[in-house]
Motif scaffolding. Structure first.
Motif, mmCIF file in Angstrom:
data_model
loop_
_atom_site.group_PDB
_atom_site.id
_atom_site.type_symbol
_atom_site.label_atom_id
_atom_site.label_comp_id
_atom_site.label_asym_id
_atom_site.label_seq_id
_atom_site.Cartn_x
_atom_site.Cartn_y
_atom_site.Cartn_z
ATOM 1 N N SER A 220 109.049 -27.928 98.437
ATOM 2 C CA SER A 220 107.908 -28.824 98.221
ATOM 3 C C SER A 220 107.451 -28.810 96.768
ATOM 4 C CB SER A 220 106.749 -28.423 99.142
ATOM 5 O OG SER A 220 106.296 -27.113 98.840
ATOM 6 N N VAL A 221 107.412 -27.624 96.144
ATOM 7 C CA VAL A 221 106.957 -27.541 94.764
ATOM 8 C C VAL A 221 107.979 -28.182 93.820
ATOM 9 C CG1 VAL A 221 106.373 -25.979 92.873
ATOM 10 C CG2 VAL A 221 105.555 -25.506 95.172
ATOM 11 N N LEU A 222 109.260 -27.913 94.031
ATOM 12 C CA LEU A 222 110.283 -28.529 93.187
ATOM 13 C C LEU A 222 110.262 -30.045 93.300
ATOM 14 C CD1 LEU A 222 113.346 -26.125 93.683
ATOM 15 C CD2 LEU A 222 111.959 -26.419 91.610
ATOM 16 N N THR A 223 110.049 -30.546 94.530
ATOM 17 C CA THR A 223 109.983 -31.994 94.725
ATOM 18 C C THR A 223 108.788 -32.590 93.993
ATOM 19 O OG1 THR A 223 111.026 -31.777 96.904
ATOM 20 C CG2 THR A 223 109.843 -33.827 96.431
ATOM 21 N N ARG A 226 109.371 -32.543 90.239
ATOM 22 C CA ARG A 226 110.356 -33.554 89.840
ATOM 23 C C ARG A 226 109.688 -34.933 89.740
ATOM 24 N NH1 ARG A 226 113.487 -33.270 93.910
ATOM 25 N NH2 ARG A 226 114.672 -31.489 93.149
ATOM 26 N N ARG A 227 108.803 -35.217 90.700
ATOM 27 C CA ARG A 227 108.086 -36.499 90.659
ATOM 28 C C ARG A 227 107.173 -36.578 89.446
ATOM 29 N NH1 ARG A 227 106.249 -36.807 97.042
ATOM 30 N NH2 ARG A 227 108.315 -37.343 97.903
ATOM 31 N N ARG A 228 106.507 -35.473 89.133
ATOM 32 C CA ARG A 228 105.624 -35.455 87.969
ATOM 33 C C ARG A 228 106.429 -35.656 86.686
ATOM 34 N NH1 ARG A 228 100.517 -33.489 88.721
ATOM 35 N NH2 ARG A 228 100.427 -32.791 86.563
ATOM 36 N N ARG A 229 107.591 -35.032 86.615
ATOM 37 C CA ARG A 229 108.428 -35.172 85.420
ATOM 38 C C ARG A 229 108.887 -36.619 85.253
ATOM 39 N NH1 ARG A 229 111.790 -31.684 86.645
ATOM 40 N NH2 ARG A 229 113.508 -32.968 87.391
ATOM 41 N N ARG A 230 109.304 -37.268 86.353
ATOM 42 C CA ARG A 230 109.756 -38.649 86.285
ATOM 43 C C ARG A 230 108.628 -39.596 85.892
ATOM 44 N NH1 ARG A 230 113.416 -38.972 91.845
ATOM 45 N NH2 ARG A 230 115.181 -37.712 91.077
ATOM 46 N N SER A 231 107.392 -39.218 86.261
ATOM 47 C CA SER A 231 106.242 -40.063 85.935
ATOM 48 C C SER A 231 105.668 -39.775 84.567
ATOM 49 C CB SER A 231 105.141 -39.869 86.989
ATOM 50 O OG SER A 231 105.621 -40.181 88.285
ATOM 51 N N HIS A 235 104.239 -30.979 83.871
ATOM 52 C CA HIS A 235 104.917 -30.377 85.029
ATOM 53 C C HIS A 235 105.363 -28.957 84.685
ATOM 54 C CE1 HIS A 235 108.095 -32.140 82.527
ATOM 55 N NE2 HIS A 235 108.855 -31.147 82.965
ATOM 56 N N ARG A 236 105.602 -28.197 85.724
ATOM 57 C CA ARG A 236 106.070 -26.818 85.545
ATOM 58 C C ARG A 236 107.590 -26.802 85.403
ATOM 59 N NH1 ARG A 236 102.489 -26.034 90.113
ATOM 60 N NH2 ARG A 236 100.550 -25.066 89.442
ATOM 61 N N ALA A 239 111.927 -22.573 85.979
ATOM 62 C CA ALA A 239 111.828 -21.114 85.900
ATOM 63 C C ALA A 239 110.468 -20.631 86.370
ATOM 64 C CB ALA A 239 112.074 -20.656 84.455
ATOM 65 N N GLU A 240 109.423 -21.384 86.052
ATOM 66 C CA GLU A 240 108.090 -20.979 86.499
ATOM 67 C C GLU A 240 107.952 -21.141 88.005
ATOM 68 O OE1 GLU A 240 103.342 -21.993 85.881
ATOM 69 O OE2 GLU A 240 104.859 -23.036 84.675
ATOM 70 N N VAL A 241 108.540 -22.209 88.552
ATOM 71 C CA VAL A 241 108.493 -22.417 90.007
ATOM 72 C C VAL A 241 109.192 -21.266 90.722
ATOM 73 C CG1 VAL A 241 109.204 -23.918 91.897
ATOM 74 C CG2 VAL A 241 108.354 -24.913 89.763
ATOM 75 N N LEU A 242 110.340 -20.870 90.201
ATOM 76 C CA LEU A 242 111.063 -19.754 90.808
ATOM 77 C C LEU A 242 110.262 -18.455 90.683
ATOM 78 C CD1 LEU A 242 114.709 -20.500 89.576
ATOM 79 C CD2 LEU A 242 113.784 -20.805 91.888
ATOM 80 N N ALA A 243 109.617 -18.270 89.542
ATOM 81 C CA ALA A 243 108.802 -17.061 89.360
ATOM 82 C C ALA A 243 107.626 -17.047 90.330
ATOM 83 C CB ALA A 243 108.307 -16.985 87.920
#
Length: 426
Positions: A220-223, A226-231, A235-236, A239-243
């Motif tokens: 859910s966080v990666l999705t 990804r949407r924030r980056r495309r817009s 965005h995080r 590596a931060e999401v994995l951490a």
């Protein structure tokens, strides 16, 4: 000759862009490194965004103190009992949080829990109604009461404090009337009601729950990122999401491992956490949740923005009373009985205290569902530790009062910090 000033594109951008110190910390991108996280934490503290840090630090201190005084405090059996004990009050606290987000208060939570417990016991025991149907009826009673409170508050204009104070007295009287001269109604120790707090999952299922939770969180966080980056939004980094996922895995795996050393993960605690997660998703990810925060932040501004303020208020009081009713059902399940004292003791004060201690603001518009979990763990840990030390109830109340006062002071200080940084409301 009039002197003209020519600004380059870079100069204009520099003037238009606020300095890092003036920006809202929540809009800044955090570097995926320990240094970046420390800088983000400093920005949040300066801006009054304390988050769950004070509560987590408090929990650690409580655990260290009580473990040093009694080595059974962190034992698997005691921690397992703790998770079951906080389920009922925790569910009531989630309802309180919804009302506090509106900047209001519900004093009838304990009485609603007691009345729902009485309805459950009377139907299931005296009238022989199927226990599942009795549970649904008890929840229905809670819903009707909450909607009634909400309508009187939102439509008639009676302050929520007065409405729910009347409810506290009236529903407690109805509770006593239903119980009659018996005083206590014992329920079955093996039916669906009892299973709510007597069911434990085998170790394998506990690990499945952990794996599924971490997988859903990561996806859910990666999705979302990804949407924030495309817009083109902040965005995080992956590596931060994995951490963050690894950081979440620590308490989950540690908690399940500890609970598996005794009887496994309790169903009651899982129900409580499930409602916390569901409520958090509703508040953060849905239009309804954003409207709740908007009404709590400034009801008049929300109304002018097109929000149906009355509908939000009525629905919130309905949700709060349903969760109070579920808390009452959990009390019956744990004690195998409903009595005239069910929900009529310190449950109301503990539910409100847990919400505030967990980080929900008394001023409305700030807080989240996880306040119920954190605040419940704090109060549950204090109660459990004092019981192990054989301390009197009076000591527990005094310590709880001190912790509550500290939480309110932190809330007031952080609110002042937000106003200083021009991000907080009145």
């Amino acid at each position: 000759m009039t002197q003209q000033t020519h600004l380059t594109h870079e100069d204009t951008a520099t003037e238009a862009a606020p300095t890092e110190a003036a920006r809202d910390p929540r809009l800044l991108v955090t570097a995926a490194s320990p240094r970046g996280w420390i800088q983000a934490l400093r920005r949040n503290v300066r801006g009054g965004e304390l988050g769950p840090v004070p509560v987590i630090v408090g929990l650690i201190l409580i655990a260290v103190v009580f473990q040093s005084l009694n080595d059974r405090f962190l034992s698997p059996q005691n921690l397992s009992n703790l998770t079951v004990q906080i389920a009922a009050i925790g569910l009531m606290t989630t309802g309180v949080i919804m009302v506090l987000l509106l900047g209001e208060i519900d004093l009838s939570i304990g009485s609603v829990a007691g009345l729902s417990a009485a309805v459950l016991a009377v139907l299931a025991v005296r009238h022989g109604v199927n226990e599942w149907l009795a549970i649904l009826a008890a929840l229905g009673v809670g819903l009707l009461i909450g909607l009634l409170h909400g309508v009187i508050f939102a439509k008639v204009g009676v302050p929520a404090f007065v409405v729910t104070l009347a409810g506290l007295l009236g529903w407690q009287g109805t509770h006593l009337y239903l119980m009659g001269s018996d005083g206590t109604i014992n329920t079955s120790s093996s039916g669906p009601i009892a299973l709510l707090t007597q069911t434990y999952f085998v170790p394998f299922l506990g690990w499945v729950i952990v794996a599924a939770t971490l997988a859903l969180y990561l996806v859910s966080v990666l999705t979302a990122e990804r949407r924030r980056r495309r817009s083109g939004l902040p965005h995080r980094a992956p590596a931060e999401v994995l951490a963050r996922t690894a950081l979440l895995a620590l308490p989950l795996t540690g908690g399940v491992w500890m609970l598996n050393q005794y009887n496994g993960v309790p169903l009651a605690f899982l129900i409580f956490v499930g409602f916390v997660v569901l409520l958090d998703l509703v508040l953060r990810k849905t239009r309804y949740g954003r409207m709740v925060y908007a009404v709590g932040g400034n009801a008049e501004a929300a109304r002018r923005a097109g929000v149906n303020v009355d509908l939000i208020r009525v629905s919130v009081f309905g949700i709060a009373s349903v969760l109070a009713a579920l808390g009452g059902i959990m009390l019956v399940s744990r004690n195998f009985a409903a009595s005239v004292s069910t929900g009529g003791g310190a449950e109301l004060m503990m539910a409100i205290a847990a919400a505030v201690i967990g980080g929900t603001s008394l001023f409305g518009g700030r807080g989240n569902a996880y306040s119920a979990l954190l605040g419940g763990l704090v109060l549950g840990a204090i109660t459990s530790g004092l019981l192990l030390l054989q301390m009197d109830t009076s000591v527990r109340f005094m310590i709880t009062a001190a912790v509550l006062l500290i939480a309110v002071i932190l809330d007031a200080v952080s609110r002042r910090g937000r106003k200083t940084h021009a991000r907080g409301g009145a």
